[in-house]
Design an enzyme around this catalytic site. Sequence first.
Site, PDB file in Angstrom:
ATOM      1  CE1 TYR A 151      -3.693   2.343   0.609  1.00  0.00           C
ATOM      2  CE2 TYR A 151      -2.675   3.099   2.291  1.00  0.00           C
ATOM      3  CZ  TYR A 151      -3.751   3.507   1.567  1.00  0.00           C
ATOM      4  OH  TYR A 151      -4.452   4.380   1.550  1.00  0.00           O
ATOM      5  CG  ASP A 244       5.585   3.741   1.073  1.00  0.00           C
ATOM      6  OD1 ASP A 244       5.873   4.504   2.252  1.00  0.00           O
ATOM      7  OD2 ASP A 244       4.612   3.757   0.622  1.00  0.00           O
ATOM      8  CE  LYS A 272       0.620   5.456   8.244  1.00  0.00           C
ATOM      9  NZ  LYS A 272       0.492   4.462   7.127  1.00  0.00           N
TER      10      LYS A 272
HETATM   11  C1  LIG Z   1      -0.020   4.939   5.773  1.00  0.00           C
HETATM   12  C2  LIG Z   1       0.761   4.663   4.470  1.00  0.00           C
HETATM   13  C3  LIG Z   1       0.651   5.507   3.248  1.00  0.00           C
HETATM   14  C4  LIG Z   1      -0.414   6.462   3.102  1.00  0.00           C
HETATM   15  O1  LIG Z   1       0.055   7.575   4.202  1.00  0.00           O
HETATM   16  P1  LIG Z   1      -1.330   8.399   4.433  1.00  0.00           P
HETATM   17  O2  LIG Z   1      -0.828   9.648   5.158  1.00  0.00           O
HETATM   18  O3  LIG Z   1      -2.558   7.692   4.945  1.00  0.00           O
HETATM   19  O4  LIG Z   1      -2.025   9.017   2.965  1.00  0.00           O
HETATM   20  C5  LIG Z   1       1.500   5.196   2.299  1.00  0.00           C
HETATM   21  N1  LIG Z   1       2.648   4.124   2.365  1.00  0.00           N
HETATM   22  C6  LIG Z   1       2.433   3.567   3.513  1.00  0.00           C
HETATM   23  C7  LIG Z   1       3.418   2.233   3.480  1.00  0.00           C
HETATM   24  C8  LIG Z   1       1.563   3.455   4.342  1.00  0.00           C
HETATM   25  O5  LIG Z   1       1.651   2.644   5.452  1.00  0.00           O
END
Ligand SMILES: *Cc1c(COP(=O)(O)O)cnc(C)c1O
Length: 433
Positions: A151, A244, A272
Amino acid sequence: MSTATGNVSTPASSALYGRAQRVIPGGVNSPVRAMRQIGRDPIFVASGSGARVTDVDGNVYIDWVCSWGPLILGHANPRVLQAINRAAALGSSFGAPTEGEVLIAELVAERMPAVEMLRMTSSGTEASMSAIRLARAVTGREALLKFQGAYHGHVDGLLVQAGSGLATQGIPASPGVPAAVAQATIAIPWNDEDALAAALDAHQFAAVLVEAVPANMGVVPAKPGYLARLGAAARQNGVLFVVDEVITGFRVAPGGAQELYGLEPDLTILGKVIGGGLPAAAYGGRRELMSQIAPAGEVYQAGTLSGNPLAVAAGLATLEQLDQEAYRRLAELTERLAVGLREAAASAGLKLRVQSATGLLTPFFTGVEVTDYAGASACDQQSYAAFCRGLLARGVYPPASQFEAWFPSLAHSERDIELTVEAAGEVLAELAS
Ligand SMILES: *Cc1c(COP(=O)(O)O)cnc(C)c1O
């Protein structure tokens, strides 16, 4: 003071949920909060402190969600609160640059040498979206490579599912995603060398996106060497290596997973932890790439609240507390919880596979190692759901999905782990009988 036992009742939560469903789709502002995957109604939270949250009915829970990753210091960390309050008193947003933005960019560059420059956004989704635009601009290519079960936010082109087969053309995972956009994304199974080679042979990708420690299919770390080989293969093929680290950044090590695994990403996506519980994210990388972003270059990207002073203050106050000792402690707490859950399952005679990295962990209801999305999907999700319901009833708040990570924080204590393992033992014994 809570204990980890005793059944909780939630009439005030239920009343709010009823009202919420009339004015908010599904009653929530992000789907997993609804707890549908574990077959119960959501719990409305009133407050959080350290490793605990209190719901609107006054029930106290040991919180293993911690806002899904940002709260590495737990709820309402005093230094973070102080930083936010100080910043707020000076004005909440200016639409003009501030000193904090320079400090946080310098701090990130220090911790992550691959991030020579960075641009802040308000969410990880926005950061992914922008990194993709940049990758396409600099390579002149459009196709993207990602991994099944990974994701990267709800960006159209990354919300794709792929069927079986080695390298499947993406099909939209949501109505509303244009087929043409989804088709520009190829999704291959995680940890699969052949699929990777085949995809790189068959397509000219702008970028490969990878969760450094995939945690959105549950925690499914790379096989040894896989990430390094992926980076090397990307380089050889002129594909940007986009790591990511929205979850892993500043969580698994001071410099994130790229430090842990010795990776050299072209672009890094952060989120985050970098916002310390307030909305902040970023993307960054080599100077020559990031210099293409407007107004230095021609690739457009902007944001009214990007680099927001409150969020930057919270991020800085969080990062400042994350020294080597913090990571040693977080690793120890994570390991203790993992071992405790394994032992509780073994005592109950249940098959539970706990997979972890520093500061994140998933108990999979399976007897075999989970190495990809197919493996995660094959786990006993009914049992995971029952496990969660049982824990919640005992004052322990786990993520309400088999496909998410538990997030130990520096606010969790050995006692919190003991209470959690005790509760888990009771629930697992019930499940086994
Ligand atoms: C949470 C998450 C996102 C998206 O971040 P948001 O602030 O919720 O848009 C992207 N990549 C990873 C790996 C994530 O866990």
